[in-house]
Design an enzyme around this catalytic site. Structure first.
Site, mmCIF file in Angstrom:
data_model
loop_
_atom_site.group_PDB
_atom_site.id
_atom_site.type_symbol
_atom_site.label_atom_id
_atom_site.label_comp_id
_atom_site.label_asym_id
_atom_site.label_seq_id
_atom_site.Cartn_x
_atom_site.Cartn_y
_atom_site.Cartn_z
ATOM 1 C CD GLN A 225 -2.934 0.883 -0.194
ATOM 2 O OE1 GLN A 225 -3.049 -0.298 -0.658
ATOM 3 N NE2 GLN A 225 -3.396 1.955 -0.789
ATOM 4 C CB ALA B 135 -6.502 3.436 1.427
ATOM 5 C CB SER C 117 -5.550 -0.213 2.270
ATOM 6 O OG SER C 117 -6.081 -0.880 1.080
ATOM 7 C CG HIS D 58 -7.653 -3.544 -1.383
ATOM 8 N ND1 HIS D 58 -7.969 -4.619 -2.548
ATOM 9 C CD2 HIS D 58 -8.056 -2.187 -1.791
ATOM 10 C CE1 HIS D 58 -8.481 -4.082 -3.076
ATOM 11 N NE2 HIS D 58 -8.860 -2.595 -2.888
ATOM 12 C CG ASP E 256 -10.057 -3.126 -6.276
ATOM 13 O OD1 ASP E 256 -10.882 -2.909 -5.432
ATOM 14 O OD2 ASP E 256 -9.058 -2.599 -6.209
ATOM 15 C CD GLU F 193 -12.085 2.926 -5.516
ATOM 16 O OE1 GLU F 193 -12.091 1.777 -4.760
ATOM 17 O OE2 GLU F 193 -11.310 3.704 -5.219
ATOM 18 C CG HIS G 71 -13.306 -1.299 -2.901
ATOM 19 N ND1 HIS G 71 -11.933 -1.549 -2.931
ATOM 20 C CD2 HIS G 71 -13.804 -1.428 -1.567
ATOM 21 C CE1 HIS G 71 -11.630 -1.619 -1.500
ATOM 22 N NE2 HIS G 71 -12.925 -1.693 -0.762
#
Length: 187
Positions: free
Chosen positions: A67, A88, A93, A95, A102, A151, A154
């Site tokens: 990240q 982020a 994040s 993720h 995603d 998004e 996402h």
């Protein structure tokens, strides 16, 4: 997670990362999800395929160090203000939790742009993801609440009960659903 609610510790790594048995457009760590999210993704991707819709896992888990690289790439290309609406900061994040990923559709057309919302994968997900426990985390025109522009690719796993409840009640963001303050900017 949002711009007011970072991970603690910032370098958190999920203990149960696995590679889901889905169509991948990612490799290495970004092909991983936590085991709960992976299982739900497998069911959702299979249901989409049965309906004739191709969905790919385009980006899953992202470590703190990855990240850093991702965010800095945005900062270098667009400046920090723009980066903060598209990526982020490290430690913030979704993720990194393994609960988000995603999607793509395998074609690459309109990937990671708002126009992806018109592709069959995004249309199908918008209509059906809640049945598998997912929400589109950054919906259209809610950036003043979520801190990120639209998004449609996402997804965030929140569980079937929560996702169906949000869908049924027409609640678009996790901030609204859980009564959290809007997080349009970092504190």
């Amino acid at each position: 997670m949002n711009k007011h609610r970072p991970l603690s510790p910032a370098g958190y790594v999920p203990a149960d990362l696995v590679q889901p048995r889905v169509r991948l457009a990612a490799a290495g760590e970004s092909a991983l999800l936590n085991s709960t999210t992976a299982g739900a993704a497998e069911q959702m991707f299979a249901a989409a395929a049965a309906a004739g819709v191709v969905i790919t896992l385009a980006s899953g888990y992202r470590s703190f160090n990855t990240q850093i690289t991702t965010y800095n790439r945005w900062v270098n290309a667009e400046g920090q203000a723009a980066a903060d609406t598209a990526s982020a900061r490290p430690g913030y994040s979704e993720h990194q939790t393994g609960w988000s990923f995603d999607i793509g559709d395998g074609s690459g057309r309109d990937s990671f742009t708002p126009a992806f919302a018109n592709q069959p994968a995004a249309v199908w997900v918008k209509a059906n993801a809640h049945l598998f426990g997912f929400v589109v985390r950054y919906p259209w025109m809610f950036h003043e609440i979520t801190g990120y522009y639209y998004e449609p690719w996402h997804l965030r796993y929140v569980g079937v009960e929560t996702a169906v409840d949000m869908h049924t009640r027409g609640i678009a963001t996790l901030e609204e659903y859980f009564g959290l303050e809007a997080a349009p900017a970092y504190q």
